[in-house]
Scaffold this motif. Sequence first.
Motif, PDB file in Angstrom:
ATOM      1  N   LEU A   1       0.792  -1.218   0.000  1.00 22.49           N
ATOM      2  CA  LEU A   1       0.000   0.000   0.000  1.00 22.49           C
ATOM      3  C   LEU A   1       0.831   1.278   0.000  1.00 22.49           C
ATOM      4  CD1 LEU A   1      -2.858   0.752  -0.019  1.00 22.49           C
ATOM      5  CD2 LEU A   1      -2.873   0.751   2.450  1.00 22.49           C
ATOM      6  N   GLY A   2       1.820   1.339   0.897  1.00 24.25           N
ATOM      7  CA  GLY A   2       2.574   2.577   1.072  1.00 24.25           C
ATOM      8  C   GLY A   2       3.223   3.039  -0.216  1.00 24.25           C
ATOM      9  N   ILE A   3       3.937   2.115  -0.869  1.00 23.09           N
ATOM     10  CA  ILE A   3       4.660   2.511  -2.072  1.00 23.09           C
ATOM     11  C   ILE A   3       3.680   2.861  -3.184  1.00 23.09           C
ATOM     12  CG2 ILE A   3       4.953   0.193  -3.061  1.00 23.09           C
ATOM     13  CD1 ILE A   3       7.704   2.812  -2.876  1.00 23.09           C
ATOM     14  N   THR A   4       2.504   2.204  -3.191  1.00 21.50           N
ATOM     15  CA  THR A   4       1.519   2.525  -4.224  1.00 21.50           C
ATOM     16  C   THR A   4       1.030   3.966  -4.082  1.00 21.50           C
ATOM     17  OG1 THR A   4       0.794   0.261  -4.019  1.00 21.50           O
ATOM     18  CG2 THR A   4      -0.568   1.687  -5.338  1.00 21.50           C
ATOM     19  N   PHE A   5       0.802   4.373  -2.829  1.00 19.36           N
ATOM     20  CA  PHE A   5       0.401   5.761  -2.601  1.00 19.36           C
ATOM     21  C   PHE A   5       1.474   6.711  -3.112  1.00 19.36           C
ATOM     22  CE2 PHE A   5      -2.886   4.516   0.474  1.00 19.36           C
ATOM     23  CZ  PHE A   5      -3.827   5.473   0.201  1.00 19.36           C
ATOM     24  N   ILE A   6       2.721   6.423  -2.764  1.00 20.34           N
ATOM     25  CA  ILE A   6       3.778   7.361  -3.118  1.00 20.34           C
ATOM     26  C   ILE A   6       3.968   7.418  -4.629  1.00 20.34           C
ATOM     27  CG2 ILE A   6       6.253   7.765  -2.905  1.00 20.34           C
ATOM     28  CD1 ILE A   6       5.972   6.934   0.007  1.00 20.34           C
ATOM     29  N   ILE A   7       3.899   6.231  -5.286  1.00 20.62           N
ATOM     30  CA  ILE A   7       4.029   6.237  -6.751  1.00 20.62           C
ATOM     31  C   ILE A   7       2.891   7.028  -7.388  1.00 20.62           C
ATOM     32  CG2 ILE A   7       3.957   4.818  -8.817  1.00 20.62           C
ATOM     33  CD1 ILE A   7       5.242   2.615  -7.172  1.00 20.62           C
TER      34      ILE A   7
ATOM     35  N   ASN B   1      -6.987   0.819  11.208  1.00 18.33           N
ATOM     36  CA  ASN B   1      -7.481   2.086  10.679  1.00 18.33           C
ATOM     37  C   ASN B   1      -8.102   1.911   9.298  1.00 18.33           C
ATOM     38  OD1 ASN B   1      -7.206   4.708   9.169  1.00 18.33           O
ATOM     39  ND2 ASN B   1      -6.746   5.322  11.246  1.00 18.33           N
ATOM     40  N   PRO B   2      -9.287   2.501   9.076  1.00 17.02           N
ATOM     41  CA  PRO B   2      -9.938   2.303   7.785  1.00 17.02           C
ATOM     42  C   PRO B   2      -9.106   2.775   6.599  1.00 17.02           C
ATOM     43  CG  PRO B   2     -11.202   3.812   9.165  1.00 17.02           C
ATOM     44  CD  PRO B   2     -10.123   3.238  10.014  1.00 17.02           C
ATOM     45  N   ILE B   3      -8.384   3.880   6.749  1.00 19.02           N
ATOM     46  CA  ILE B   3      -7.658   4.376   5.578  1.00 19.02           C
ATOM     47  C   ILE B   3      -6.329   3.661   5.383  1.00 19.02           C
ATOM     48  CG2 ILE B   3      -6.512   6.364   4.559  1.00 19.02           C
ATOM     49  CD1 ILE B   3      -8.644   8.085   5.523  1.00 19.02           C
ATOM     50  N   THR B   4      -5.507   3.613   6.442  1.00 18.17           N
ATOM     51  CA  THR B   4      -4.149   3.117   6.210  1.00 18.17           C
ATOM     52  C   THR B   4      -4.065   1.602   6.233  1.00 18.17           C
ATOM     53  OG1 THR B   4      -3.641   3.290   8.543  1.00 18.17           O
ATOM     54  CG2 THR B   4      -3.097   5.161   7.182  1.00 18.17           C
ATOM     55  N   VAL B   5      -5.036   0.905   6.833  1.00 16.18           N
ATOM     56  CA  VAL B   5      -4.939  -0.555   6.878  1.00 16.18           C
ATOM     57  C   VAL B   5      -5.996  -1.222   6.003  1.00 16.18           C
ATOM     58  CG1 VAL B   5      -4.890  -2.564   8.353  1.00 16.18           C
ATOM     59  CG2 VAL B   5      -3.954  -0.421   9.171  1.00 16.18           C
TER      60      VAL B   5
ATOM     61  N   GLY C   1       1.169   8.104   2.189  1.00 22.97           N
ATOM     62  CA  GLY C   1       2.173   7.058   2.040  1.00 22.97           C
ATOM     63  C   GLY C   1       3.150   7.067   3.200  1.00 22.97           C
ATOM     64  N   VAL C   2       3.590   8.269   3.590  1.00 23.62           N
ATOM     65  CA  VAL C   2       4.547   8.376   4.695  1.00 23.62           C
ATOM     66  C   VAL C   2       3.901   7.960   6.016  1.00 23.62           C
ATOM     67  CG1 VAL C   2       5.959   9.988   6.000  1.00 23.62           C
ATOM     68  CG2 VAL C   2       5.928  10.101   3.531  1.00 23.62           C
ATOM     69  N   ILE C   3       2.621   8.339   6.211  1.00 20.23           N
ATOM     70  CA  ILE C   3       1.932   7.928   7.442  1.00 20.23           C
ATOM     71  C   ILE C   3       1.881   6.406   7.518  1.00 20.23           C
ATOM     72  CG2 ILE C   3      -0.280   7.913   8.654  1.00 20.23           C
ATOM     73  CD1 ILE C   3      -0.793  10.673   7.634  1.00 20.23           C
ATOM     74  N   ILE C   4       1.553   5.763   6.372  1.00 19.45           N
ATOM     75  CA  ILE C   4       1.505   4.296   6.351  1.00 19.45           C
ATOM     76  C   ILE C   4       2.878   3.734   6.695  1.00 19.45           C
ATOM     77  CG2 ILE C   4       1.240   2.311   4.822  1.00 19.45           C
ATOM     78  CD1 ILE C   4      -0.867   3.889   3.339  1.00 19.45           C
ATOM     79  N   TRP C   5       3.897   4.338   6.148  1.00 17.67           N
ATOM     80  CA  TRP C   5       5.267   3.891   6.392  1.00 17.67           C
ATOM     81  C   TRP C   5       5.569   3.933   7.894  1.00 17.67           C
ATOM     82  CZ3 TRP C   5      10.009   6.468   3.538  1.00 17.67           C
ATOM     83  CH2 TRP C   5      11.153   5.692   3.762  1.00 17.67           C
ATOM     84  N   VAL C   6       5.248   5.083   8.518  1.00 23.55           N
ATOM     85  CA  VAL C   6       5.531   5.232   9.947  1.00 23.55           C
ATOM     86  C   VAL C   6       4.734   4.209  10.745  1.00 23.55           C
ATOM     87  CG1 VAL C   6       5.263   6.767  11.924  1.00 23.55           C
ATOM     88  CG2 VAL C   6       6.097   7.669   9.755  1.00 23.55           C
ATOM     89  N   GLN C   7       3.426   4.081  10.408  1.00 21.65           N
ATOM     90  CA  GLN C   7       2.586   3.171  11.188  1.00 21.65           C
ATOM     91  C   GLN C   7       3.066   1.735  11.060  1.00 21.65           C
ATOM     92  OE1 GLN C   7      -1.438   2.628   9.896  1.00 21.65           O
ATOM     93  NE2 GLN C   7      -2.164   2.198  11.947  1.00 21.65           N
ATOM     94  N   ARG C   8       3.454   1.334   9.850  1.00 20.46           N
ATOM     95  CA  ARG C   8       3.846  -0.068   9.658  1.00 20.46           C
ATOM     96  C   ARG C   8       5.217  -0.356  10.224  1.00 20.46           C
ATOM     97  NH1 ARG C   8       0.788  -1.994   4.163  1.00 20.46           N
ATOM     98  NH2 ARG C   8      -1.186  -1.310   5.005  1.00 20.46           N
TER      99      ARG C   8
END
Lengths: 205, 218
Positions: A183-189, B28-32, B201-208
């Motif tokens: 998910l994360g990288i998809t958002f950033i791309i 979380n509904p958005i990030t997960v 994307g960065v928030i997801i990165w931090v959370q994960r």
Amino acid sequence: MQDLVNIFVKSIFIDNMIFAYFLGMCSYLAVSKTVKTSAGLGIAVIFVLAITVPVDYLINKYLLSAGALTWISPQFADVDLTFLSFIMFIAIIASMVQLVEMVIEKFSSSLYNSLGIFLPLIAVNCAILGGSLFMQEREYESLAQATSFGLGSGVGWLLAIVGIAAIREKIRYSNVPAPLRGLGITFIITGLMGIAFMMFMGIKL
Amino acid sequence: MSTEKVKREPLFSTKYRKLLTIPIGKNNPITVQVLGVCSALAVTVKLEPAFVMALSVVVVLTIANVLISLLRNGIPPRIRIIVQLVVIAALVILVDQVLKAFAYDVSKQLSVFVGLIITNCIIMGRLEAFAMANKPWDSFLDGLGNAAGYGVILIIVAFFRELLGSGTIWGIQVIPQGFYDFGYKDNGLMILPPMALIVVGVIIWVQRSRNKELIEEN
């Protein structure tokens, strides 16, 4: 004619549904794992948008907007039903999707096999309702303009989802930091693709 | 119905508190769950519209969850999607009219995105997955928790975008004028739509990276 082309190009590149308004992100993120399925979904979106936006345009023009009911009788001139537009649009979209599904099933089973599974998904795709709501907000003047907007938005959506699917297929082989995978990288791309699409800003035919 | 339950189980027992808190963080509904991203990002340029949007979603999701949960035994399974859509659409129309009456400027800024709450996947998802099978009080907490989880992400994203993009918070300048005199410039890129995606994307990165079990396979 020129304004139609202008609206078409503008809604593909500048007001792109995904990169400028983030509409239809849910299916965009969920279905973009392979190019083949994402192309199928993209085509289904074009199909549905090109039908629902003009239909909603007619509904809006002849039923909902202020003074639209005058064609029945002049005494309705001050009736304004705009507040009903959400529920009307979503009902039209749900029934059009159902109708399109039935027609495709009847006349072209090969098309049904490739698009069929995506059609029910599309009824709750924000891009479709978003298309109708933007059409209402921007006050397009004719049916042709609304159709060209619907088609253009669909094509823009297809471009975006096929692009991200192609990138995701390749990125599987690269060494992405573990917490960013998926998910994360998809958002950033997607963000970076959006920045790339911004170079089209200001194009006018 | 609920009075009986109050006797058996206190209103804020651990189980109920979990219903409320898990969607805010770990699920979380958005990030997960990746639901409701559609309308989440476009409204986060400034803190105020983001807050109003989050509040609208809280209202719609909580009430819709309770209503569907009350109706759940009377809804025929074949037409449940239509019933859910009608309930949601009616609530969204109410919210839209209230916003137009009391907060016209914000409502103009949110433009079509208030209407798009109807197709917000969080709402359909929670109604379908939770409210159709649970009691009203559980559904109330679940709706509140999920909407709050959505709102928290919205507000975090809007906070950073407004702070870095316009140097203000809630319209009040927080970066001292001296910085600007010294040559500090607002980052205009943060106002543009693509940056919302990168911030999420960065928030997801931090959370994960803090929650290892959320990391995906490929």
